[in-house]
Enzyme design. Structure first.
Site, PDB file in Angstrom:
ATOM      1  N   LYS A   1       0.774  -1.296   0.040  1.00 24.95           N
ATOM      2  CA  LYS A   1      -0.048  -0.129  -0.024  1.00 24.95           C
ATOM      3  C   LYS A   1       0.766   1.284  -0.104  1.00 24.95           C
ATOM      4  CE  LYS A   1      -3.973   1.884   2.833  1.00 24.95           C
ATOM      5  NZ  LYS A   1      -4.684   1.955   3.955  1.00 24.95           N
TER       6      LYS A   1
ATOM      7  N   SER B   1      -9.494   1.786   3.123  1.00 24.98           N
ATOM      8  CA  SER B   1      -8.716   2.541   2.357  1.00 24.98           C
ATOM      9  C   SER B   1      -7.722   1.663   1.413  1.00 24.98           C
ATOM     10  CB  SER B   1      -7.932   3.708   2.968  1.00 24.98           C
ATOM     11  OG  SER B   1      -7.079   3.091   3.805  1.00 24.98           O
TER      12      SER B   1
ATOM     13  N   SER C   1      -9.749  -0.433   7.204  1.00 25.61           N
ATOM     14  CA  SER C   1      -9.142  -0.281   5.887  1.00 25.61           C
ATOM     15  C   SER C   1      -8.465  -1.426   5.316  1.00 25.61           C
ATOM     16  CB  SER C   1      -8.087   0.904   5.925  1.00 25.61           C
ATOM     17  OG  SER C   1      -8.677   2.181   5.869  1.00 25.61           O
TER      18      SER C   1
END
Lengths: 96, 485
Positions: free
Chosen positions: B79, B154, B178
């Site tokens: 990420k 997210s 997330s």
């Protein structure tokens, strides 16, 4: 709790963010909607409840104070938008 | 014969160890898959093919020398909130679009030391703030099961990449759901470890008392291998836990007989999709059939968790994001103006709308005259939410619940209505507030879209959660279902 555009401008100033008029209008509405959701907390009795700031359950994490190398100046300044020599360059802080 | 990009970590690791395949073939297969399908999904912000090939060759040499670990040669996505030294780390923000860290996040460094191959960086909601990956400053990611739907967020780019076979596994972060919520929306397995189990060093801070790094992968066995590599104390993070890291893979005995599982009644409230309720209920029945005891429990403070979270997280966010002043790194307004004006313009132009909303919300909650009514109150409610879990875990070994009340929703449906967006995470937020470990495990479909079962455990019970998930995955094949692309 509804807030008005003047309050939104005040909060934006605290947060050091400029807002356009359109942003001020949208954030006034959206922040009021969000603050409405917070009203529910007032119905919960928290008298005598201690606050929790942290959940790691660790206190006073200490280490020996041993000298060690830190990042070299070149690495530290690598992402600087403006630099002069080995310094970050900033705009004038005080009025002339 | 399945394609190499379809392999799980566990299977690829076996084939690499047995010299049936090389990391270079595996890595090429993943890179080709990215070239073939990521144009439709946009799960990557940066792909570093040449660097990945070099790492794969190095991994093959390590394997040949008999110096390999279970993740040596396995291709991964990280990420874009986790620092990768010498490689852009944008946080999907205009503010950090040009930022190149000079060091690796500890979790990333530990995977690199193991010889995992870094394919590139995953798209996300800007600074981790969002539930749909629509808040990326660059582009939204699409759900591989239906490209008109969001992948969750997210860590949406990471979940979509794993689900679509564009990464054998990914590393995400979870501040309010997330990792778990996008894993649920994309039909993969995700783990948010106990707060402090994995170092936050090099995780670009959003809400420091809530943030945690964790794996997204095909199944629980894969998550166990990844957690093994990244967990443990780190002198660079004073909040990382000193507790010994157990052998997670060894804990996967698949036996849940006699385990007491609690079903929190507050997690099956109004607003839940009927299809989600049906899939989760049937997963709980399956766990009972495997020998677990099911008990109803109550977490009475649950209805206050959303408000509690959306005061605490933005408050910490407003303090953390004060560092973006256009001086040390990141975007910097170059026009006229004095120091304050330049700073205000930098932050106006560098931050997207959701980041501004949260920074301002936090500044408000911490401001003079409102601190007691909002921030202090939320911290007291945080205590009550923790106590709910503590009481429940006196009676049960783990909790089972939905990850989200809904499945993946259409792109654009909630993006103009922050409150509706926040409600998507109503069942994941309490776990971060209490700092507990939790997983998302695929457990069925609703309208053709994946549903996730949430497993929540007490402090440091990752091994137990992984074993419950493993037992369930031995008996079901929801986690093996893959989208047609």
């Amino acid at each position: 709790m509804p807030i008005d555009p003047t309050q939104v401008q005040h909060i934006a100033a605290l947060a050091r963010i400029s807002l356009t008029d359109a942003e001020t209008e949208a954030f006034t509405r959206q922040l009021s909607d969000i603050l409405d959701q917070f009203e529910i907390l007032q119905s919960l009795d928290t008298t005598g409840v201690s606050p929790t700031a942290h959940v790691a359950g660790l206190d006073n994490v200490l280490r020996d104070d041993e000298p060690a190398d830190s990042l070299p100046a070149g690495d530290t300044l690598r992402n600087a938008p403006r630099r002069r020599g080995d310094f970050f360059q900033v705009r004038a802080v005080l009025d002339e | 014969m399945s394609e190499l990009w379809q392999l799980s970590v566990t299977r690829a690791s076996q084939l690499l160890a047995d010299r049936e395949i090389g990391s270079i073939e595996l890595t090429e297969s993943l890179l080709q898959r990215i070239a073939d399908v990521d144009g439709r999904l946009s799960s990557y912000i940066t792909v570093t093919g040449d660097a990945a090939r070099q790492q794969a060759e190095a991994a093959d040499r390590r394997i040949a020398a008999g110096e390999a670990g279970p993740l040596t040669g396995i291709p991964m996505q990280i990420k874009d909130l986790l620092c990768t030294g010498g490689m852009p780390t944008t946080c999907a923000s205009r503010m950090l679009a040009e930022y190149v860290p000079v060091y690796d996040a500890t979790a990333v460094g530990r995977l690199r030391e193991q010889g995992a191959v870094l394919l590139g960086k995953g798209n996300m909601d800007e600074f981790g703030m969002g539930s749909s990956t629509e808040n990326s400053a660059f582009f939204p990611t699409r759900n591989p099961w239906d490209v008109e739907k969001v992948p969750g967020g997210s860590s949406g780019g990471s979940a979509a990449a794993v689900a679509a076979g564009m990464a054998t596994f990914a590393l995400g972060t979870d501040t309010g759901g997330s990792i778990r919520q996008p894993a649920s929306f994309c039909g993969i397995t995700g783990l948010k470890p106990t707060y402090g189990r994995v170092s936050r060093y090099g995780l670009v801070a959003y809400a420091s008392s809530l943030d945690q790094v964790g794996p997204l992968a095909q199944d629980a066995a894969d998550c166990a291998l990844i957690l093994q590599a990244i967990a443990g104390h780190d002198p660079h993070d004073a909040t990382s836990l000193p507790d010994l890291v157990p052998d997670y893979a060894e804990a996967l005995n698949g036996n849940v007989t006699g385990l007491r599982l609690g079903v929190p009644r507050e997690y099956f409230g109004e607003g839940m999709d009927a299809g989600v309720r049906a899939a989760v209920t049937s997963a709980i029945d399956q766990l009972a059939a495997l020998g677990a005891e099911i008990h109803e429990v109550s977490l009475p403070t649950t209805e206050y968790a959303l408000a509690c979270y959306y005061i605490i997280a933005p408050s910490e966010c407003s303090a953390n994001l004060a560092r973006y002043d256009g001086v040390k790194y990141g975007y910097s307004h170059q026009g006229d103006g004095d120091m304050w004006e330049a700073m205000e313009r930098t932050r106006q132009q560098g931050f997207g709308p959701e980041v501004k909303r949260r920074v301002m919300l936090g500044a408000f909650a911490l401001s003079s005259g409102y601190y007691d009514a909002y921030y202090h109150k939320a911290q007291q409610v945080r205590t009550l939410i923790r106590e709910d879990f503590t009481r429940a875990f006196e009676h049960v070994d783990a909790l089972v619940a939905p990850v989200s009340p809904v499945v993946a929703f259409p792109i654009g449906e909630r993006s103009d209505d922050p409150v509706r967006m926040y409600l998507v995470d109503v069942y994941t937020l309490p776990v971060n507030i209490a700092g507990l470990p939790a997983m998302s495990v695929p457990c069925g479909f609703s309208d053709g879209l994946p549903v996730g079962l949430q497993l929540i455990g007490p402090h440091l019970a990752e091994a137990r959660l992984l074993n419950i998930a493993h037992a369930y995955q031995q008996a079901t094949d929801w986690h093996r279902q893959r989208p047609a692309l």
